[in-house]
Design an enzyme around this catalytic site. Structure first.
Site, mmCIF file in Angstrom:
data_model
loop_
_atom_site.group_PDB
_atom_site.id
_atom_site.type_symbol
_atom_site.label_atom_id
_atom_site.label_comp_id
_atom_site.label_asym_id
_atom_site.label_seq_id
_atom_site.Cartn_x
_atom_site.Cartn_y
_atom_site.Cartn_z
ATOM 1 N N SER A 80 46.516 -3.338 -11.386
ATOM 2 C CA SER A 80 45.299 -3.363 -12.210
ATOM 3 C C SER A 80 44.228 -4.337 -11.740
ATOM 4 O O SER A 80 43.088 -4.230 -12.186
ATOM 5 C CB SER A 80 45.656 -3.725 -13.652
ATOM 6 O OG SER A 80 45.942 -2.573 -14.378
ATOM 7 N N LYS A 83 41.027 -2.915 -10.536
ATOM 8 C CA LYS A 83 40.001 -2.373 -11.451
ATOM 9 C C LYS A 83 38.706 -3.182 -11.389
ATOM 10 O O LYS A 83 37.612 -2.632 -11.505
ATOM 11 C CB LYS A 83 40.544 -2.362 -12.890
ATOM 12 C CG LYS A 83 41.719 -1.415 -13.092
ATOM 13 C CD LYS A 83 42.396 -1.650 -14.443
ATOM 14 C CE LYS A 83 43.570 -0.705 -14.664
ATOM 15 N NZ LYS A 83 44.347 -1.047 -15.876
ATOM 16 N N TYR A 206 42.878 6.719 -8.050
ATOM 17 C CA TYR A 206 43.264 5.610 -8.935
ATOM 18 C C TYR A 206 44.655 5.084 -8.557
ATOM 19 O O TYR A 206 44.871 3.874 -8.441
ATOM 20 C CB TYR A 206 43.222 6.064 -10.401
ATOM 21 C CG TYR A 206 43.805 5.039 -11.346
ATOM 22 C CD1 TYR A 206 43.107 3.877 -11.663
ATOM 23 C CD2 TYR A 206 45.081 5.217 -11.898
ATOM 24 C CE1 TYR A 206 43.654 2.920 -12.497
ATOM 25 C CE2 TYR A 206 45.629 4.266 -12.730
ATOM 26 C CZ TYR A 206 44.919 3.126 -13.034
ATOM 27 O OH TYR A 206 45.476 2.167 -13.860
ATOM 28 N N TYR A 258 44.018 -7.666 -21.153
ATOM 29 C CA TYR A 258 44.451 -6.670 -22.146
ATOM 30 C C TYR A 258 44.528 -7.264 -23.549
ATOM 31 O O TYR A 258 43.619 -7.964 -23.968
ATOM 32 C CB TYR A 258 45.808 -6.066 -21.758
ATOM 33 C CG TYR A 258 45.921 -5.681 -20.317
ATOM 34 C CD1 TYR A 258 45.081 -4.700 -19.787
ATOM 35 C CD2 TYR A 258 46.849 -6.276 -19.491
ATOM 36 C CE1 TYR A 258 45.191 -4.333 -18.463
ATOM 37 C CE2 TYR A 258 46.955 -5.910 -18.168
ATOM 38 C CZ TYR A 258 46.118 -4.939 -17.664
ATOM 39 O OH TYR A 258 46.228 -4.591 -16.363
ATOM 40 N N VAL A 276 50.399 -5.241 -13.181
ATOM 41 C CA VAL A 276 51.819 -5.127 -13.517
ATOM 42 C C VAL A 276 52.781 -5.464 -12.379
ATOM 43 O O VAL A 276 53.981 -5.542 -12.607
ATOM 44 C CB VAL A 276 52.206 -3.736 -14.076
ATOM 45 C CG1 VAL A 276 51.722 -3.546 -15.492
ATOM 46 C CG2 VAL A 276 51.747 -2.631 -13.169
HETATM 47 N N1 GLN Z 1 48.974 1.408 -11.847
HETATM 48 C C1 GLN Z 1 49.170 0.860 -13.157
HETATM 49 C C2 GLN Z 1 48.944 1.906 -14.231
HETATM 50 O O1 GLN Z 1 47.992 2.626 -14.191
HETATM 51 C C3 GLN Z 1 48.253 -0.302 -13.359
HETATM 52 C C4 GLN Z 1 48.526 -0.982 -14.661
HETATM 53 C C5 GLN Z 1 48.475 -2.464 -14.615
HETATM 54 O O2 GLN Z 1 48.586 -3.110 -13.580
HETATM 55 N N2 GLN Z 1 48.371 -3.057 -15.780
HETATM 56 O O3 GLN Z 1 49.719 2.002 -15.131
#
Ligand code: GLN
Length: 344
Positions: A80, A83, A206, A258, A276
């Site tokens: 993530s 992003k 993505y 988050y 994550v």
């Molecule tokens: N690739 C992960 C997903 O889309 C990214 C989520 C994350 O790092 N919080 O679920």
């Protein structure tokens, strides 16, 4: 570090003081290495293969100094944290007004993969730091075909790190095979006209952006590039237009962690982003970038050791964006301004 004139800041340390910064990182590493809380992400099966003992901390300053300890060269997928950088790319391509019609800037207070709000109100994903908003953002990246778009994206990451970037194919395939929740979000957004008909292309891109390989050192340089108004402090090359740093750091500050974003803003007080696979970046504008990597996650999907290290660094160096130079009156809040007394 920080705002107080009489205090030492990390970006103005002399050569002779460098070992002191290094020693503090070493101390933090030893302090938090024994932590055994947290679980590896397993909903992307490949991520469950990480070693829970991996732990790296790296700081990069806006004048290009690097301090690092632990497994700072261990490669992992950015997840993530990507992003943030793709959001910057979309801002440059479309401008903020156009982008705002597709992705909002409102924190959700929900988990990163929540789908529930998409069906509410505006039908527009709330912000680019949660999965729905990130997929919508990625779907806006221009290019003649999927290969062009991927190369364009990797090129953008290259400007931030200063070297060629690669995808971890096994993580990409693992997420692509199991990412039904993200697929559901993309289809719902298509239903609302928020993304175009090339749904699978957008999802693949993505999943690819999440599978870009980085190490903790790279992440610190990427964070320092944001701290340095878009110029990579190690290469001197621009990675993103300075005018969009404000947009990027604002959403990081309010949405980057988050459903922990409020507590993070209150305690650490820095724009940040987690992923994550166990990475966290935090930005001290005009000073430095912090990166921590440690795969075990808390219930909100944030690295347990990563949060501890950032909280500690923020306290020690008074990095909180709204720190006051004067101590509180109330005895229980009268924290000493001297770092050695702030440590718990
Ligand atoms: N690739 C992960 C997903 O889309 C990214 C989520 C994350 O790092 N919080 O679920």
């Amino acid at each position: 570090m920080g705002k107080k004139k009489d205090r030492k800041t990390l970006e103005n340390v002399s050569e002779s003081e460098m070992p002191a910064i290094q020693a503090i990182l070493q101390e933090l590493y030893l302090k938090y290495q024994p932590l055994s809380e947290g679980k590896l992400a397993s909903y992307i099966p490949e991520l469950a293969k990480a070693n829970p003992d991996w732990f790296g901390i790296c700081i990069a300053t806006v004048d290009g100094q690097i301090y690092e300890v632990g497994n700072s060269d261990q490669l992992f997928t950015i997840q993530s944290i990507s992003k943030v950088f793709v959001y910057g790319m979309a801002l440059e391509e479309h401008g903020r007004e156009a982008l705002l019609t597709k992705v909002g800037v409102e924190p959700t207070g929900d988990p990163f993969d929540s789908i529930i709000r998409l069906d509410d109100y505006s039908k527009r994903p709330e912000n680019p730091m949660v999965n729905a908003g990130a997929i919508a953002t990625t779907s806006l990246i221009k290019g003649n075909n999927p290969t062009d778009r991927l190369n364009y994206l990797l090129d953008m990451f290259r400007h931030y790190t200063g070297h060629d970037m690669f995808i971890d194919m096994s993580v990409f395939v693992s997420e692509r095979t199991t990412g039904h929740r993200n697929r559901a979000m993309a289809h719902l957004m298509r239903h609302f006209g928020m993304i175009d008909e090339k749904i699978d292309d957008a999802l693949d891109l993505y999943f690819q952006q999440c599978s870009v390989m980085v190490n903790c050192h790279d992440l610190a340089v990427m964070a320092a590039t944001l701290a340095n108004r878009g110029v990579n402090p190690c290469t001197g090359k621009r990675a993103v237009a300075a005018c969009y740093i404000r947009d990027i750091l604002s959403v990081m500050y309010t949405c980057g962690m988050y459903n922990f974003a409020g507590e993070w803003a209150y305690k650490v007080g820095l724009p940040a982003k987690s992923g994550v696979s166990g990475g966290i970046i935090a930005i001290v504008p005009n000073q430095l970038g912090i990166a921590v990597f440690s795969p075990p996650l808390d219930s909100r999907g944030n690295s347990v050791r990563g949060i501890k290290v950032c909280e500690d660094l923020s306290r020690r160096f008074e990095l909180h964006m709204f720190d006051s130079p004067t101590a509180c009156e109330h005895p229980s809040d009268r924290l000493s301004p001297h770092p050695q007394h702030l440590d718990t």
